[in-house]
Design a protein around this motif. Structure first.
Motif, PDB file in Angstrom:
ATOM      1  N   SER A 293       3.116   0.514 -10.219  1.00 44.16           N
ATOM      2  CA  SER A 293       2.539   1.701  -9.808  1.00 44.16           C
ATOM      3  C   SER A 293       3.432   2.186  -8.362  1.00 44.16           C
ATOM      4  O   SER A 293       2.930   3.199  -7.837  1.00 44.16           O
ATOM      5  CB  SER A 293       1.161   1.633  -9.094  1.00 44.16           C
ATOM      6  N   THR A 294       4.798   1.801  -8.442  1.00 42.48           N
ATOM      7  CA  THR A 294       5.498   2.281  -7.308  1.00 42.48           C
ATOM      8  C   THR A 294       5.845   3.815  -7.458  1.00 42.48           C
ATOM      9  O   THR A 294       5.996   4.557  -6.390  1.00 42.48           O
ATOM     10  CB  THR A 294       6.967   1.603  -7.315  1.00 42.48           C
TER      11      THR A 294
ATOM     12  N   THR B  28       3.802   6.159  -7.462  1.00 48.79           N
ATOM     13  CA  THR B  28       2.512   6.899  -6.866  1.00 48.79           C
ATOM     14  C   THR B  28       2.823   7.010  -5.492  1.00 48.79           C
ATOM     15  O   THR B  28       1.849   7.121  -4.864  1.00 48.79           O
ATOM     16  CB  THR B  28       1.159   6.276  -7.476  1.00 48.79           C
TER      17      THR B  28
ATOM     18  N   ARG C 226       1.346   9.484  -3.065  1.00 47.22           N
ATOM     19  CA  ARG C 226      -0.078   9.382  -2.788  1.00 47.22           C
ATOM     20  C   ARG C 226      -0.519   8.194  -2.088  1.00 47.22           C
ATOM     21  O   ARG C 226      -1.448   8.084  -1.643  1.00 47.22           O
ATOM     22  CB  ARG C 226      -0.650   9.855  -4.060  1.00 47.22           C
ATOM     23  N   HIS C 227       0.286   7.157  -2.270  1.00 51.95           N
ATOM     24  CA  HIS C 227       0.060   5.955  -1.869  1.00 51.95           C
ATOM     25  C   HIS C 227       1.311   5.274  -1.227  1.00 51.95           C
ATOM     26  O   HIS C 227       1.853   4.298  -1.747  1.00 51.95           O
ATOM     27  CB  HIS C 227      -0.502   4.931  -2.965  1.00 51.95           C
TER      28      HIS C 227
ATOM     29  N   ASP D 161       1.735   3.044   0.578  1.00 50.20           N
ATOM     30  CA  ASP D 161       1.851   1.519   1.147  1.00 50.20           C
ATOM     31  C   ASP D 161       2.386   0.748  -0.054  1.00 50.20           C
ATOM     32  O   ASP D 161       2.547  -0.230   0.038  1.00 50.20           O
ATOM     33  CB  ASP D 161       0.431   1.123   1.439  1.00 50.20           C
ATOM     34  N   VAL D 162       2.375   1.609  -1.312  1.00 56.95           N
ATOM     35  CA  VAL D 162       2.650   0.700  -2.626  1.00 56.95           C
ATOM     36  C   VAL D 162       3.798  -0.108  -2.627  1.00 56.95           C
ATOM     37  O   VAL D 162       4.027  -1.400  -2.893  1.00 56.95           O
ATOM     38  CB  VAL D 162       2.652   1.710  -3.902  1.00 56.95           C
TER      39      VAL D 162
ATOM     40  N   THR E 275       3.585  -3.540  -0.767  1.00 52.12           N
ATOM     41  CA  THR E 275       2.563  -4.401  -1.710  1.00 52.12           C
ATOM     42  C   THR E 275       3.260  -5.439  -2.753  1.00 52.12           C
ATOM     43  O   THR E 275       2.280  -5.980  -3.259  1.00 52.12           O
ATOM     44  CB  THR E 275       1.411  -3.744  -2.087  1.00 52.12           C
TER      45      THR E 275
ATOM     46  N   ASP F 289       4.108  12.294  -9.659  1.00 47.36           N
ATOM     47  CA  ASP F 289       4.489  10.715  -9.649  1.00 47.36           C
ATOM     48  C   ASP F 289       5.905  10.543 -10.347  1.00 47.36           C
ATOM     49  O   ASP F 289       6.641  11.402 -11.260  1.00 47.36           O
ATOM     50  CB  ASP F 289       3.397  10.064 -10.453  1.00 47.36           C
TER      51      ASP F 289
END
Length: 261
Positions: free
Chosen positions: A140-141, A143, A146-147, A149-150, A153, A250
């Motif tokens: 999910s990198t 995204t 919108r995120h 922190d991805v 993580t 995205d």
């Protein structure tokens, strides 16, 4: 935001502030209320889906009357697209809870599909499909806008593990489609190990599939995202085009294959 029949008119207005992106998605710069309170939501005229996430389901071309499997289907945005494209859709997912959400979404939209809870690696349909879409679990990198922190993580080991799972799921997906049928593989990762590298290795190492590259002009709105290899790659920097209200999209990778025979 993707739309059912008549839904776009509700957003493509000065009052709602909607703009139509080159991909066909309508984007609202500023929400006047929660999206569930906006015109048409309860009536099932539209659903929320990132512009990039709407592209893989379009790569099949004309699917009217075809039996199409949406694998790893929940929450159902791509399922809805396939249904509206005229396909007879089977939505498969391993998660009972996520399938419940998919069912609720389709009910609100007034759409229907065969819904199957199954582990894709063990799934045995009664008949092979004309086409299959695998939007595989990934890091999910893509995204990140919108995120943010991805990227912090996921470790290199996580990426390798996910890429291995994607390879196994894709190999299984190929066996579910009729000879000559199309397979679209996609995910929302920016890492080549889950995208370009996986595509090349799978194409070189799988005897019963052939490349089915995307061609310029074939599908409206996607030419800016085509690679020389005929795959699709979007990044969060795309679609800005000098208009901040478009705010990018995205990161997605998608490739198209056909089963040999």
């Amino acid at each position: 935001r993707q739309f059912g029949e008549g839904g776009a008119e509700l957003f493509h207005s000065h009052r709602a502030g909607g703009i139509v992106l080159p991909t066909g998605t309508v984007r609202v710069e500023k929400l006047s209320a929660s999206f569930t309170e906006l015109p048409g939501f309860e009536d099932g005229a539209w659903w929320v889906q990132d512009a990039a996430a709407s592209l893989p389901a379009r790569l099949f071309g004309d699917i009217k009357g075809l039996r199409v499997a949406d694998l790893c289907a929940a929450p159902g945005g791509k399922t809805a697209q396939l249904i509206l494209g005229g396909a007879n859709v089977t939505a498969v997912d391993i998660s009972k809870n996520r399938l419940a959400r998919l069912s609720q979404n389709l009910e609100r939209l007034g759409l229907s599909a065969e819904i199957v809870q199954a582990d894709l690696l063990k799934y045995e349909p009664e008949q092979l499909f004309d086409a299959v879409l695998l939007d595989a679990p990934c890091s999910s990198t893509g995204t990140v806008r919108r995120h943010p922190d991805v990227p912090w993580t996921k470790t290199a080991a996580d990426i390798e593990k996910l890429a291995d799972l994607q390879r196994r799921l894709l190999a299984r997906a190929v066996t579910l489609v009729k000879p000559g049928g199309r397979i679209v593989f996609s995910n929302c990762s920016l890492d080549p190990l889950e995208g370009e590298a996986l595509y090349r290795a799978f194409l070189a190492g799988t005897a019963d599939i052939v490349d089915d590259p995307l061609r310029p002009g074939e599908i409206a709105g996607i030419d800016p995202f085509l690679t020389p290899q005929g795959t699709l790659r979007t990044t969060p920097a795309d679609l800005e085009l000098g208009s901040p209200e478009r705010s990018g999209l995205d990161g997605f990778f998608a490739a198209r294959f056909r089963r040999a025979g």
